[in-house]
Write a protein that holds these residues in place. Structure first.
Motif, short mmCIF file in Angstrom:
data_model
loop_
_atom_site.label_atom_id
_atom_site.label_comp_id
_atom_site.label_asym_id
_atom_site.label_seq_id
_atom_site.Cartn_x
_atom_site.Cartn_y
_atom_site.Cartn_z
N GLY A 52 0.79 -1.23 0.00
CA GLY A 52 0.00 0.00 0.00
C GLY A 52 0.82 1.27 0.00
O GLY A 52 0.29 2.36 -0.29
N GLN A 112 1.54 2.97 -6.17
CA GLN A 112 1.39 3.22 -4.74
C GLN A 112 1.93 4.60 -4.37
O GLN A 112 2.79 5.15 -5.07
N VAL A 219 -4.86 2.05 -3.76
CA VAL A 219 -3.80 2.08 -4.75
C VAL A 219 -4.33 2.45 -6.13
O VAL A 219 -3.69 3.20 -6.88
#
Length: 271
Positions: A52, A112, A219
């Motif tokens: 993440g 990300q 994301v």
């Protein structure tokens, strides 16, 4: 016993992936091996839906001292070459520069959120790495060191687009042409970093911000947003930086500057 080779340390905790520059004896200066390590790590993390947030930081006394000047001093001095020998050396160096500078393009295109933790010297290529990240937390010891004028080189690793985008044309010229160093508080005022914390607080501040981003960020949404916010012309700028660097490398001024820089670094290491 021989110390294990160091370059890039990759760690993963929950949805937080860390890329730690780990050449502390060279102040995390970037060599060819580290370039390849970064490419491999970014390629893998790009496809990892379980990540993440990507954190970039340095081990030891500095974030990154830029490209390794020791390597520069060992390359052929092209201003002394001619004909086929010059053409061959130039082709090899163009490929090497393109591969190195492409790291920031790959980092900029990560889906990300990316977070840099800065401390100590952030020099040369290290400035490119830091500014490519979406967010930056700086320790009070952080100093941006634009080494290019001292090496008779133009800006590289994307800084000719990233610095004006973050801090404006005036500040970019101060660093890239004037060679001015910028400390943490001035970097905050210029927009080069987002937060400044005491040195001892950097690990905790970085970990907390990374956990928050990993927990709260989508994301897919972040990737779409980053596409919309992309610095215009970064890929083109990197290609232009390669050609400008090639031209400047072929000057006697650059060769002399590298010798001075390398001699100074060796003297500092002995003291």
């Amino acid at each position: 016993m021989t110390a294990p080779p160091r370059g890039l340390v990759r760690t993963r905790a929950d949805r937080v992936a860390e890329l730690v520059l780990d050449r502390p004896d060279r102040l995390n200066a970037i060599d060819a091996e580290l370039v390849e390590d970064l490419h491999a790590a970014l390629e893998e993390l790009r496809e990892d839906t379980g990540v993440g947030v990507v954190v970039v930081r340095g081990n030891g006394r500095a974030f990154c001292a830029g490209s390794d000047v020791r390597d520069m001093a060992q390359r052929p001095q092209r201003h002394l070459l001619q004909g086929e020998e010059l053409a061959s050396a130039r082709t090899a160096e163009r490929a090497r520069l393109a591969r190195a500078f492409d790291v920031v393009v790959r980092l900029a295109e990560m889906p990300q959120p990316t977070l840099a933790g800065l401390h100590g010297s952030v020099a040369g290529a290290g400035i490119g790495l830091a500014l490519t990240c979406d967010l930056r937390i700086a320790a009070a010891s952080t100093v941006f060191v634009p080494a290019w004028p001292a090496l008779a080189l133009p800006g590289d690793w994307g800084v000719t687009r990233l610095l004006p985008a973050k801090a404006g044309d005036r500040a970019a010229r101060r660093l890239l042409i004037g060679g001015e160093r910028v400390g943490a508080q001035e970097a905050l005022a210029l927009g080069l970093v987002d937060v400044v914390v005491p040195d001892g607080d950097l690990p905790q501040a970085l970990a907390e911000r990374a956990r928050q981003l990993a927990a709260e960020s989508s994301v897919s949404a972040v990737g779409a947003t980053k596409d919309l916010l992309a610095v215009p012309g970064l890929r083109d700028a990197v290609r232009e930086e390669v050609e400008a660097t090639l031209r400047c490398q072929e000057s006697a001024e650059h060769a002399a500057a590298v010798r001075r820089f390398a001699a100074g670094a060796a003297s500092r290491a002995r003291s």
